[in-house]
Motif scaffolding. Structure first.
Motif, PDB file in Angstrom:
ATOM      1  N   THR A  97     -45.448  -2.059 -17.635  1.00 41.37           N
ATOM      2  CA  THR A  97     -45.122  -1.703 -19.017  1.00 41.37           C
ATOM      3  C   THR A  97     -44.831  -0.224 -19.197  1.00 41.37           C
ATOM      4  OG1 THR A  97     -47.398  -1.216 -19.706  1.00 41.37           O
ATOM      5  CG2 THR A  97     -46.672  -3.529 -19.790  1.00 41.37           C
ATOM      6  N   GLY A  98     -45.281   0.617 -18.258  1.00 44.03           N
ATOM      7  CA  GLY A  98     -45.095   2.052 -18.409  1.00 44.03           C
ATOM      8  C   GLY A  98     -45.830   2.617 -19.612  1.00 44.03           C
ATOM      9  N   GLY A  99     -46.827   1.887 -20.104  1.00 40.18           N
ATOM     10  CA  GLY A  99     -47.581   2.346 -21.268  1.00 40.18           C
ATOM     11  C   GLY A  99     -46.887   2.086 -22.590  1.00 40.18           C
ATOM     12  N   SER A 100     -45.736   1.405 -22.567  1.00 37.53           N
ATOM     13  CA  SER A 100     -44.973   1.149 -23.789  1.00 37.53           C
ATOM     14  C   SER A 100     -45.479  -0.107 -24.495  1.00 37.53           C
ATOM     15  CB  SER A 100     -43.490   0.971 -23.459  1.00 37.53           C
ATOM     16  OG  SER A 100     -42.794   0.388 -24.544  1.00 37.53           O
ATOM     17  N   PRO A 101     -45.952   0.005 -25.735  1.00 44.27           N
ATOM     18  CA  PRO A 101     -46.368  -1.183 -26.492  1.00 44.27           C
ATOM     19  C   PRO A 101     -45.246  -2.208 -26.620  1.00 44.27           C
ATOM     20  CG  PRO A 101     -47.170   0.795 -27.576  1.00 44.27           C
ATOM     21  CD  PRO A 101     -46.215   1.245 -26.501  1.00 44.27           C
ATOM     22  N   GLU A 102     -44.008  -1.728 -26.809  1.00 43.37           N
ATOM     23  CA  GLU A 102     -42.886  -2.658 -26.973  1.00 43.37           C
ATOM     24  C   GLU A 102     -42.611  -3.435 -25.690  1.00 43.37           C
ATOM     25  OE1 GLU A 102     -41.335  -3.764 -29.541  1.00 43.37           O
ATOM     26  OE2 GLU A 102     -42.679  -2.535 -30.734  1.00 43.37           O
ATOM     27  N   ARG A 103     -42.701  -2.775 -24.547  1.00 44.55           N
ATOM     28  CA  ARG A 103     -42.486  -3.491 -23.290  1.00 44.55           C
ATOM     29  C   ARG A 103     -43.585  -4.528 -23.076  1.00 44.55           C
ATOM     30  NH1 ARG A 103     -41.586   1.601 -20.331  1.00 44.55           N
ATOM     31  NH2 ARG A 103     -39.415   2.176 -20.608  1.00 44.55           N
ATOM     32  N   GLU A 104     -44.809  -4.196 -23.469  1.00 44.12           N
ATOM     33  CA  GLU A 104     -45.899  -5.153 -23.345  1.00 44.12           C
ATOM     34  C   GLU A 104     -45.590  -6.418 -24.143  1.00 44.12           C
ATOM     35  OE1 GLU A 104     -50.452  -4.360 -23.079  1.00 44.12           O
ATOM     36  OE2 GLU A 104     -49.950  -4.459 -25.214  1.00 44.12           O
ATOM     37  N   LEU A 105     -45.111  -6.252 -25.368  1.00 38.40           N
ATOM     38  CA  LEU A 105     -44.761  -7.407 -26.195  1.00 38.40           C
ATOM     39  C   LEU A 105     -43.603  -8.191 -25.590  1.00 38.40           C
ATOM     40  CD1 LEU A 105     -44.976  -5.875 -29.782  1.00 38.40           C
ATOM     41  CD2 LEU A 105     -46.639  -7.350 -28.654  1.00 38.40           C
ATOM     42  N   THR A 106     -42.614  -7.470 -25.072  1.00 43.29           N
ATOM     43  CA  THR A 106     -41.462  -8.146 -24.471  1.00 43.29           C
ATOM     44  C   THR A 106     -41.886  -8.998 -23.280  1.00 43.29           C
ATOM     45  OG1 THR A 106     -39.940  -6.403 -25.174  1.00 43.29           O
ATOM     46  CG2 THR A 106     -39.233  -7.806 -23.353  1.00 43.29           C
ATOM     47  N   TYR A 107     -42.716  -8.446 -22.403  1.00 40.63           N
ATOM     48  CA  TYR A 107     -43.151  -9.198 -21.227  1.00 40.63           C
ATOM     49  C   TYR A 107     -43.982 -10.413 -21.631  1.00 40.63           C
ATOM     50  CZ  TYR A 107     -41.533  -5.584 -17.986  1.00 40.63           C
ATOM     51  OH  TYR A 107     -40.758  -4.718 -17.253  1.00 40.63           O
ATOM     52  N   LEU A 108     -44.841 -10.258 -22.628  1.00 39.64           N
ATOM     53  CA  LEU A 108     -45.628 -11.408 -23.073  1.00 39.64           C
ATOM     54  C   LEU A 108     -44.719 -12.501 -23.630  1.00 39.64           C
ATOM     55  CD1 LEU A 108     -48.678  -9.632 -24.749  1.00 39.64           C
ATOM     56  CD2 LEU A 108     -48.697 -10.994 -22.638  1.00 39.64           C
ATOM     57  N   THR A 109     -43.669 -12.095 -24.341  1.00 40.05           N
ATOM     58  CA  THR A 109     -42.712 -13.072 -24.867  1.00 40.05           C
ATOM     59  C   THR A 109     -41.981 -13.789 -23.729  1.00 40.05           C
ATOM     60  OG1 THR A 109     -42.375 -11.785 -26.896  1.00 40.05           O
ATOM     61  CG2 THR A 109     -40.658 -13.361 -26.302  1.00 40.05           C
ATOM     62  N   LEU A 110     -41.575 -13.033 -22.707  1.00 40.02           N
ATOM     63  CA  LEU A 110     -40.875 -13.639 -21.575  1.00 40.02           C
ATOM     64  C   LEU A 110     -41.794 -14.591 -20.807  1.00 40.02           C
ATOM     65  CD1 LEU A 110     -38.916 -10.517 -20.275  1.00 40.02           C
ATOM     66  CD2 LEU A 110     -37.962 -12.516 -21.440  1.00 40.02           C
ATOM     67  N   LEU A 111     -43.056 -14.221 -20.650  1.00 40.32           N
ATOM     68  CA  LEU A 111     -44.005 -15.100 -19.953  1.00 40.32           C
ATOM     69  C   LEU A 111     -44.267 -16.357 -20.767  1.00 40.32           C
ATOM     70  CD1 LEU A 111     -46.428 -12.345 -18.653  1.00 40.32           C
ATOM     71  CD2 LEU A 111     -44.971 -13.812 -17.241  1.00 40.32           C
ATOM     72  N   LEU A 112     -44.271 -16.210 -22.085  1.00 42.42           N
ATOM     73  CA  LEU A 112     -44.403 -17.382 -22.957  1.00 42.42           C
ATOM     74  C   LEU A 112     -43.195 -18.290 -22.781  1.00 42.42           C
ATOM     75  CD1 LEU A 112     -45.981 -18.709 -25.348  1.00 42.42           C
ATOM     76  CD2 LEU A 112     -44.575 -17.317 -26.874  1.00 42.42           C
TER      77      LEU A 112
END
Length: 352
Positions: A97-112
């Motif tokens: 995520t590189g510490g980015s809150p937005e990337r964290e959300l994006t990855y969780l969405t992709l894993l979903l």
């Protein structure tokens, strides 16, 4: 009626193509646009039907591992332990995520979207103030919503090093580190050596790990009546060497008579030591230095680093077993893993 891509686009006031780009994660999209799309996905409870739509009720063999920075030994050790424990039966995907809150959300969405069998989320959470993805309270709510949807779809979620409070009750299992207890023990060690002017180079102010370690440090100071200057003798920065270097110089500017400096982690402590050497100060003869985590290089530093050892390897392996359902859940769904104080050559008695 099932929610469609067009419904999400209408709610977010963007084109369907933009929604597709956000969900694929393969194209650059403005952060505010990405946030609107992901918010619409949550509000409409939209899940993309991929090529495996016929298996929508099942989960894949994919296991997502979210880390802040895979180049950081802290996260690298945990991710490696997860992968080793998973074996050949599952496909681990490390999401940096590189510490980015937005990337964290994006990855969780992709894993979903991929119906991941399990998701292991490592590292501290963002709290307080405002962050890259907007208000951090909103980010926490968005993460909680994704965890809730993952759990509802049959995905096992494990928080490794993140407080249990950041997942809705009953949706995730948690392995926490005793950051507060470890930090307090470390500062108590310095006080026992006679140190009274102790500087602290803390991590980012909006991170739970930073707060917990700083709480432990200040609790030790307060127990000995030494907390009057705690705010002035604390600086914040990233968990990296540069932060330790700059932080040590700033602390010495504020208080030239410092006799000890604690780094938020071992990498920060490495930078602290470098700054002290540049100023012609010896460790621990002039200033004692301590770190946190007991990363692999800590014992090989000159002098070897006093630090707090966390069971990173054990935590990653256990997180993987919990994610696979191979280990019984801890009581109450959460466990606190113990620390160990490692006293080495970088700390010594206060100079006269």
């Amino acid at each position: 009626m099932a929610v469609t891509l067009a419904d999400v686009a209408a709610r977010a006031h963007v084109s369907a193509a933009t929604v597709s780009r956000v969900l694929s994660g393969n194209y650059p999209v403005a952060e505010d646009t990405r946030a609107r799309v992901l918010r619409a996905v949550d509000e409409l409870d939209y899940v993309v039907n991929g090529p495996a739509s016929a298996l929508a009720a099942a989960t894949s063999d994919l296991v997502g591992v979210l880390v802040n920075d895979v180049a950081d030994p802290f996260f690298g050790i945990i991710a490696s332990a997860v992968q080793s424990e998973l074996g050949a039966g599952k496909l681990p995907v490390v999401c940096n995520t590189g510490g980015s809150p937005e990337r964290e959300l994006t990855y969780l969405t992709l894993l979903l979207r991929q119906r991941a069998a399990a998701v292991v989320i490592t590292g501290s959470a963002v709290e307080g103030g405002t962050g890259e993805g907007g208000a951090d309270g909103e980010h926490a709510e968005a993460v909680a919503a994704r965890i809730r949807r993952l759990a509802a779809n049959g995905t096992r979620v494990v928080l490794c090093g993140r407080p249990a409070a950041f997942a809705p009750p009953g949706t995730a299992l948690t392995l926490e580190f005793d950051n507060t207890g470890g930090a307090r023990a470390l500062t108590e060690h310095l006080i026992a050596l006679g140190h009274r002017r102790i500087g602290y180079v803390a991590g980012p102010a909006d991170r739970t790990t930073t707060r917990h370690r700083l709480d432990g440090h200040r609790a030790a100071l307060a127990a000995h009546g030494l907390d009057g200057d705690a705010g002035r003798l604390t600086v914040h920065g990233p968990y990296d060497r540069g932060s330790g270097h700059a932080g040590a110089l700033e602390l010495l500017r504020r208080e030239p008579e410092l006799t000890a400096i604690v780094g938020a982690n071992d990498t920060v402590a490495l930078g602290v030591g470098a700054a002290l050497r540049e100023r012609g100060l010896s460790v621990p003869g002039d200033v004692s230095v301590a770190g946190f985590d007991d990363l692999p290089f800590s014992a090989d530093m000159l002098p070897s680093l006093t630090t707090v050892a966390l069971p990173l390897q054990e935590a990653g392996a256990r997180a993987a077993r919990l994610a696979l359902g191979l280990e019984a859940a801890p009581a109450g769904g959460a466990a606190v893993l113990p620390y160990e104080l490692r006293i080495r050559q970088s700390t010594g008695p206060r100079r006269s």
